[in-house]
Write an enzyme that holds these catalytic residues in place. Sequence first.
Site, PDB file in Angstrom:
ATOM      1  N   PHE A 188       8.091   0.509   9.751  1.00  0.00           N
ATOM      2  CA  PHE A 188       7.592   0.748   8.405  1.00  0.00           C
ATOM      3  C   PHE A 188       6.105   1.089   8.464  1.00  0.00           C
ATOM      4  CE2 PHE A 188       5.392  -0.685   4.615  1.00  0.00           C
ATOM      5  CZ  PHE A 188       6.158  -0.153   3.598  1.00  0.00           C
ATOM      6  N   MET A 212       9.000   3.559   4.540  1.00  0.00           N
ATOM      7  CA  MET A 212      10.378   3.453   5.028  1.00  0.00           C
ATOM      8  C   MET A 212      10.377   2.880   6.432  1.00  0.00           C
ATOM      9  SD  MET A 212      12.331   6.989   3.954  1.00  0.00           S
ATOM     10  CE  MET A 212      11.345   7.917   5.130  1.00  0.00           C
ATOM     11  N   ASP A 269       0.274 -19.871  -7.475  1.00  0.00           N
ATOM     12  CA  ASP A 269       0.669 -18.571  -6.943  1.00  0.00           C
ATOM     13  C   ASP A 269       2.187 -18.500  -6.899  1.00  0.00           C
ATOM     14  OD1 ASP A 269      -1.716 -17.280  -6.571  1.00  0.00           O
ATOM     15  OD2 ASP A 269      -2.040 -18.115  -4.580  1.00  0.00           O
ATOM     16  N   GLU A 318       2.372   4.837   4.800  1.00  0.00           N
ATOM     17  CA  GLU A 318       2.453   6.256   4.434  1.00  0.00           C
ATOM     18  C   GLU A 318       3.883   6.666   4.101  1.00  0.00           C
ATOM     19  OE1 GLU A 318       1.329  10.655   6.290  1.00  0.00           O
ATOM     20  OE2 GLU A 318       0.909   8.843   7.426  1.00  0.00           O
TER      21      GLU A 318
END
Length: 716
Positions: free
Chosen positions: A401, A407, A334, A404
């Site tokens: 944050f 930000m 990973d 949706e």
Amino acid sequence: MTAVIQAPEAPAAPPETKRSGIGWEQVRQAVPGAVRRLSPRHLWHNPVMLIVWAGAVLTTAIAVIEPFAGGPGTSGGTQVPVAFTAIIAVWLWLTVLFANLAEAIAEGRGRAQADSLRATRTSTTAQRVHAYDADADAPAERARTAAVASSDLRLGDHVVVTAGELIPGDGDVVWGVASVDESAITGESAPVIRESGGDRSAVTGGTRVLSDRIVVRITSKPGETFVDRMISLVEGAARQKTPNEIALDILLASLSIVFVLVALTLNPIASYAASPVSLAVLIALLVCLIPTTIGALLSAIGIAGMDRLVQRGVLAMSGRAVEAAGDVTTLLLDKTGTITYGNRRATDVVPLAGVTREDLLRAAALSSLADPTPEGQSIVELARAEGMTLDARTPGDVVPFTAETRMSGLDRPDGTRIRKGAGSAVRAWLAAEGAPLSEADAQALGAATDAIASSGGTPLVVAIAAPGAPARALGVVHLKDVVKEGLTERFAELRAMGIRTVMITGDNPLTAAAIAKEAGVDDYLAEATPEQKLALIRKEQEGGSLVAMTGDGTNDAPALAQADVGVAMHSGTSAAKEAGNMVDLDSDPTKLIDIVRIGKQLLITRGALTTFSIANDVAKYFAIIPAMFMGVFPGLGVLNVMGLHSPASAVLSAVIFNALVIVALIPLALKGVRYRPVAASQLLGRNLLVYGLGGLVAPFIGIWLLDLVVRLIPGF
């Protein structure tokens, strides 16, 4: 919820993780176990040593009978000393004992760790949830609990664990976050964070919660916990032979049967030549001809391989997995947490025209002061590293944050609003504020974000809206998933071993390509889903490759189960640990590289000692065969290249050397032959030179020196 790390309350002693050499105390503790293993019920799984045991029993019986039957008489035309058969019997028993001692020491090295693990299995009181109060604010406060013994917990029960309490059983955190002391299991003194809803949710019974409160769903039955399995495995009770060991056992058994037939036919031939050979000498010949050295050490080599993994904090669920690690040709890793640090870090800022670097960095840092994410804190660290003074108590309302808005930011009391986030989200916010980007700023911002993305980084756009001034974009913060130091060299080392490395990531192909190039892996799989990981492993296996991979999440479970070597992180989910055949107690995915090295070391050690054992037997022919027949056939004396004193001293010296060489090789079997990443042809050449030639030379020197001592015994 904030996890506050507190000092642990008398944590259990960490297991021993580093060992060096073999001490007299280890030998003393292993001797009783070696004696108990003299039972044929234990030796039946080792045909070579079972033959030696049968020879020892028969020789002992002969030694008891001989005084009443007129003494040992002659053998091969030469008088045999009175005590000859008895001494041979003693050394045959010592040969079996030394073989058992090797296995007993190998298994005993895990008992100290098992004892410390047992200390964590004490019955504790658990607060089992039996009802909920729907009016309470948080799940842990809603829970109505009843105190029960941890042994009464059942699969699927929910328990509430608070600071200072022991976690009563293996489970997954379903609510809350807390720091946990896992030193009793992993040996690491630093506490770890366990939280619900992610790949760091698994907790182990017997570990201690240091802060806060969590709700745990029990995922194991009593007696079937992770600690129970660890105890069983480190003691060797659950260890099964690998296919390679089984194949080698078959080879050794076949060689032993052949030499049994050879020994049975020698006496009729000798009798025909009017020079019968005593049964004790025939047994000595048989024991020296069959591959007793590798037969004695084979089990210890396998146990020691698993023990070396335990020393490095890796629990192998089977010996097959350790052996498979030595043959791995494809390594899947990973990206996040393995190749990179996992937390993106702010490394630079790119201001737009008319904006100073200081203004951009200060605005980004102010909006990140209350941002708990590693990315947000790295922005603050970058600002402070460049000499900015930031007050952590800067007032304002934090804008968290969300998926949706994409930000986060800060609304200050003076009306200033700062936002940072994805470029499209910040553009939409500026448009909503009535200040859309100019064409020049849009082009400059697009060029900066594209350049950062193409380099493998993540761009965060920063914008500000101050009272009395239009909102505007300030620039871009460069977040970079930093590649761990030294990995490029380690991947080059793997390449020298003939192992292909593949990075697996959910990033877009552009970012994945940049990280792969920087890290130095051979290939990468971008935007990987669980199905794609599984398909890649199957494709590699269909092409004849053995595949190893590491993972910690439930979405990694199918791939971990499919891989030949699946290493699950101890901090990961229960599903991942159940699917893998190894568990990394330190949750360090880069340890997969060490696992491959240990697997190769196991195979090389087995091959080296097998080569030594077979070469070793060849040299013994020159000691025993001339000793048996040169009294009748003087021409065989030319084979007595060691100049051995007499047939009796030659046979006894060979038997003694055969036993002592096992003891001499026990440290090498437990420590393992040193592995260097070189081509297979070089490895084979070194193996033949060191252990093949060494196996030929050592008996000549050893038997000659022993003969010098044996000839001092009256009658020899």
